[in-house]
Write a protein that holds these residues in place. Structure first.
Motif, PDB file in Angstrom:
ATOM      1  N   LEU A  63       0.827  -1.207   0.000  1.00 59.12           N
ATOM      2  CA  LEU A  63       0.000   0.000   0.000  1.00 59.12           C
ATOM      3  C   LEU A  63       0.861   1.257   0.000  1.00 59.12           C
ATOM      4  O   LEU A  63       0.560   2.226  -0.703  1.00 59.12           O
ATOM      5  N   GLN A  64       1.911   1.255   0.800  1.00 50.21           N
ATOM      6  CA  GLN A  64       2.794   2.414   0.848  1.00 50.21           C
ATOM      7  C   GLN A  64       3.477   2.633  -0.496  1.00 50.21           C
ATOM      8  O   GLN A  64       3.613   3.771  -0.957  1.00 50.21           O
ATOM      9  N   GLY A  65       3.900   1.539  -1.139  1.00 52.59           N
ATOM     10  CA  GLY A  65       4.526   1.653  -2.455  1.00 52.59           C
ATOM     11  C   GLY A  65       3.559   2.200  -3.487  1.00 52.59           C
ATOM     12  O   GLY A  65       3.920   3.060  -4.296  1.00 52.59           O
ATOM     13  N   ALA A  66       2.312   1.726  -3.448  1.00 52.62           N
ATOM     14  CA  ALA A  66       1.294   2.211  -4.385  1.00 52.62           C
ATOM     15  C   ALA A  66       1.001   3.688  -4.137  1.00 52.62           C
ATOM     16  O   ALA A  66       0.845   4.468  -5.077  1.00 52.62           O
ATOM     17  N   ALA A  67       0.935   4.066  -2.869  1.00 55.22           N
ATOM     18  CA  ALA A  67       0.675   5.470  -2.535  1.00 55.22           C
ATOM     19  C   ALA A  67       1.826   6.352  -3.006  1.00 55.22           C
ATOM     20  O   ALA A  67       1.606   7.456  -3.518  1.00 55.22           O
ATOM     21  N   LEU A  68       3.050   5.879  -2.858  1.00 61.36           N
ATOM     22  CA  LEU A  68       4.209   6.639  -3.312  1.00 61.36           C
ATOM     23  C   LEU A  68       4.168   6.827  -4.822  1.00 61.36           C
ATOM     24  O   LEU A  68       4.395   7.937  -5.330  1.00 61.36           O
ATOM     25  N   GLU A  69       3.854   5.767  -5.555  1.00 58.86           N
ATOM     26  CA  GLU A  69       3.762   5.868  -7.018  1.00 58.86           C
ATOM     27  C   GLU A  69       2.655   6.825  -7.435  1.00 58.86           C
ATOM     28  O   GLU A  69       2.829   7.619  -8.360  1.00 58.86           O
ATOM     29  N   GLU A  70       1.526   6.760  -6.761  1.00 58.46           N
ATOM     30  CA  GLU A  70       0.418   7.671  -7.075  1.00 58.46           C
ATOM     31  C   GLU A  70       0.831   9.114  -6.800  1.00 58.46           C
ATOM     32  O   GLU A  70       0.533  10.013  -7.583  1.00 58.46           O
ATOM     33  N   GLY A  71       1.538   9.328  -5.708  1.00 62.71           N
ATOM     34  CA  GLY A  71       2.027  10.672  -5.386  1.00 62.71           C
ATOM     35  C   GLY A  71       2.988  11.189  -6.447  1.00 62.71           C
ATOM     36  O   GLY A  71       2.911  12.360  -6.849  1.00 62.71           O
ATOM     37  N   LYS A  72       3.873  10.319  -6.926  1.00 63.72           N
ATOM     38  CA  LYS A  72       4.799  10.716  -7.993  1.00 63.72           C
ATOM     39  C   LYS A  72       4.035  11.118  -9.247  1.00 63.72           C
ATOM     40  O   LYS A  72       4.366  12.117  -9.894  1.00 63.72           O
ATOM     41  N   ARG A  73       2.999  10.337  -9.586  1.00 68.12           N
ATOM     42  CA  ARG A  73       2.219  10.652 -10.790  1.00 68.12           C
ATOM     43  C   ARG A  73       1.466  11.977 -10.636  1.00 68.12           C
ATOM     44  O   ARG A  73       1.379  12.762 -11.577  1.00 68.12           O
ATOM     45  N   GLU A  74       0.937  12.233  -9.442  1.00 66.11           N
ATOM     46  CA  GLU A  74       0.230  13.502  -9.212  1.00 66.11           C
ATOM     47  C   GLU A  74       1.187  14.687  -9.326  1.00 66.11           C
ATOM     48  O   GLU A  74       0.852  15.711  -9.935  1.00 66.11           O
ATOM     49  N   ILE A  75       2.363  14.553  -8.743  1.00 68.36           N
ATOM     50  CA  ILE A  75       3.360  15.625  -8.837  1.00 68.36           C
ATOM     51  C   ILE A  75       3.787  15.817 -10.284  1.00 68.36           C
ATOM     52  O   ILE A  75       3.856  16.955 -10.780  1.00 68.36           O
ATOM     53  N   ALA A  76       4.047  14.721 -10.984  1.00 68.63           N
ATOM     54  CA  ALA A  76       4.448  14.802 -12.389  1.00 68.63           C
ATOM     55  C   ALA A  76       3.365  15.470 -13.218  1.00 68.63           C
ATOM     56  O   ALA A  76       3.658  16.320 -14.067  1.00 68.63           O
ATOM     57  N   SER A  77       2.123  15.126 -12.974  1.00 72.61           N
ATOM     58  CA  SER A  77       1.010  15.723 -13.713  1.00 72.61           C
ATOM     59  C   SER A  77       0.971  17.229 -13.483  1.00 72.61           C
ATOM     60  O   SER A  77       0.809  18.012 -14.428  1.00 72.61           O
ATOM     61  N   SER A  78       1.146  17.635 -12.244  1.00 72.81           N
ATOM     62  CA  SER A  78       1.150  19.064 -11.929  1.00 72.81           C
ATOM     63  C   SER A  78       2.311  19.777 -12.619  1.00 72.81           C
ATOM     64  O   SER A  78       2.145  20.863 -13.183  1.00 72.81           O
ATOM     65  N   LEU A  79       3.479  19.151 -12.580  1.00 69.44           N
ATOM     66  CA  LEU A  79       4.643  19.758 -13.223  1.00 69.44           C
ATOM     67  C   LEU A  79       4.474  19.826 -14.734  1.00 69.44           C
ATOM     68  O   LEU A  79       4.893  20.805 -15.366  1.00 69.44           O
ATOM     69  N   LEU A  80       3.863  18.795 -15.323  1.00 65.88           N
ATOM     70  CA  LEU A  80       3.599  18.818 -16.764  1.00 65.88           C
ATOM     71  C   LEU A  80       2.682  19.983 -17.127  1.00 65.88           C
ATOM     72  O   LEU A  80       2.909  20.672 -18.117  1.00 65.88           O
ATOM     73  N   ARG A  81       1.645  20.202 -16.324  1.00 62.52           N
ATOM     74  CA  ARG A  81       0.725  21.315 -16.597  1.00 62.52           C
ATOM     75  C   ARG A  81       1.432  22.662 -16.505  1.00 62.52           C
ATOM     76  O   ARG A  81       1.039  23.624 -17.147  1.00 62.52           O
ATOM     77  N   GLN A  82       2.496  22.725 -15.703  1.00 65.12           N
ATOM     78  CA  GLN A  82       3.250  23.970 -15.551  1.00 65.12           C
ATOM     79  C   GLN A  82       4.335  24.122 -16.611  1.00 65.12           C
ATOM     80  O   GLN A  82       5.039  25.118 -16.621  1.00 65.12           O
ATOM     81  N   GLY A  83       4.464  23.117 -17.467  1.00 65.68           N
ATOM     82  CA  GLY A  83       5.429  23.211 -18.560  1.00 65.68           C
ATOM     83  C   GLY A  83       6.842  22.786 -18.226  1.00 65.68           C
ATOM     84  O   GLY A  83       7.771  23.064 -18.988  1.00 65.68           O
ATOM     85  N   VAL A  84       7.035  22.098 -17.115  1.00 65.90           N
ATOM     86  CA  VAL A  84       8.375  21.619 -16.756  1.00 65.90           C
ATOM     87  C   VAL A  84       8.767  20.519 -17.755  1.00 65.90           C
ATOM     88  O   VAL A  84       7.959  19.648 -18.065  1.00 65.90           O
ATOM     89  N   PRO A  85       9.996  20.559 -18.268  1.00 65.04           N
ATOM     90  CA  PRO A  85      10.422  19.550 -19.250  1.00 65.04           C
ATOM     91  C   PRO A  85      10.333  18.120 -18.679  1.00 65.04           C
ATOM     92  O   PRO A  85      10.648  17.886 -17.510  1.00 65.04           O
ATOM     93  N   VAL A  86       9.907  17.199 -19.548  1.00 64.81           N
ATOM     94  CA  VAL A  86       9.714  15.812 -19.102  1.00 64.81           C
ATOM     95  C   VAL A  86      11.013  15.196 -18.602  1.00 64.81           C
ATOM     96  O   VAL A  86      10.989  14.363 -17.690  1.00 64.81           O
ATOM     97  N   GLU A  87      12.139  15.595 -19.153  1.00 61.75           N
ATOM     98  CA  GLU A  87      13.419  15.041 -18.706  1.00 61.75           C
ATOM     99  C   GLU A  87      13.679  15.394 -17.242  1.00 61.75           C
ATOM    100  O   GLU A  87      14.182  14.584 -16.477  1.00 61.75           O
ATOM    101  N   VAL A  88      13.346  16.620 -16.861  1.00 66.86           N
ATOM    102  CA  VAL A  88      13.530  17.065 -15.477  1.00 66.86           C
ATOM    103  C   VAL A  88      12.588  16.297 -14.555  1.00 66.86           C
ATOM    104  O   VAL A  88      12.981  15.828 -13.485  1.00 66.86           O
ATOM    105  N   ILE A  89      11.331  16.135 -14.990  1.00 66.35           N
ATOM    106  CA  ILE A  89      10.336  15.411 -14.180  1.00 66.35           C
ATOM    107  C   ILE A  89      10.749  13.950 -14.019  1.00 66.35           C
ATOM    108  O   ILE A  89      10.670  13.394 -12.923  1.00 66.35           O
ATOM    109  N   ALA A  90      11.213  13.347 -15.111  1.00 68.12           N
ATOM    110  CA  ALA A  90      11.638  11.944 -15.054  1.00 68.12           C
ATOM    111  C   ALA A  90      12.785  11.772 -14.069  1.00 68.12           C
ATOM    112  O   ALA A  90      12.780  10.837 -13.256  1.00 68.12           O
ATOM    113  N   LYS A  91      13.743  12.667 -14.116  1.00 66.84           N
ATOM    114  CA  LYS A  91      14.892  12.568 -13.209  1.00 66.84           C
ATOM    115  C   LYS A  91      14.460  12.767 -11.754  1.00 66.84           C
ATOM    116  O   LYS A  91      14.915  12.063 -10.860  1.00 66.84           O
TER     117      LYS A  91
END
Length: 111
Positions: A63-91
């Motif tokens: 459950l903790q691992g799934a929650a961590l992955e979901e949190g990463k995806r939410e943060i990535a989604s927010s950063l994508l909407r703000q125009g942060v380059p995908v390479e930076v988000i991936a790293k």
């Protein structure tokens, strides 16, 4: 368990319940898989309580691992909407470039 419980399921449920008091009458169970389970329990010398605790800990880690992955995806989604380059988000998140490209496509951003 009820009268409507199919016999194969009933036997498994009875076996599980029987292990909780640490006094199992193995002769009551016909299924080879259940006998194999009893043999494994005996050979590893783990009490039913310890086994239940280990299973609970395993599920908590999942459950903790799934929650961590979901949190990463939410943060990535927010950063994508703000125009942060995908390479930076991936790293920063450890998410794959391919997964981020799919997310960016769902967000309506340029691919």
């Amino acid at each position: 368990m009820s009268e409507d419980t199919p016999q194969p399921c009933r036997e498994w449920l009875e076996a599980i319940n029987d292990t909780l008091d640490e006094e199992v009458d193995e002769s009551r169970y016909r299924r080879a898989a259940i006998q194999k389970l009893f043999t494994a329990i005996e050979s590893d010398h783990i009490s039913p309580e310890e086994r239940a605790r280990m299973i609970e800990e395993y599920h908590q880690e999942e459950l903790q691992g799934a929650a961590l992955e979901e949190g990463k995806r939410e943060i990535a989604s927010s950063l994508l909407r703000q125009g942060v380059p995908v390479e930076v988000i991936a790293k920063a998140t450890g998410l794959s470039l391919g997964g981020l490209a799919v997310m960016r496509g769902r967000e309506g951003g340029p691919l």
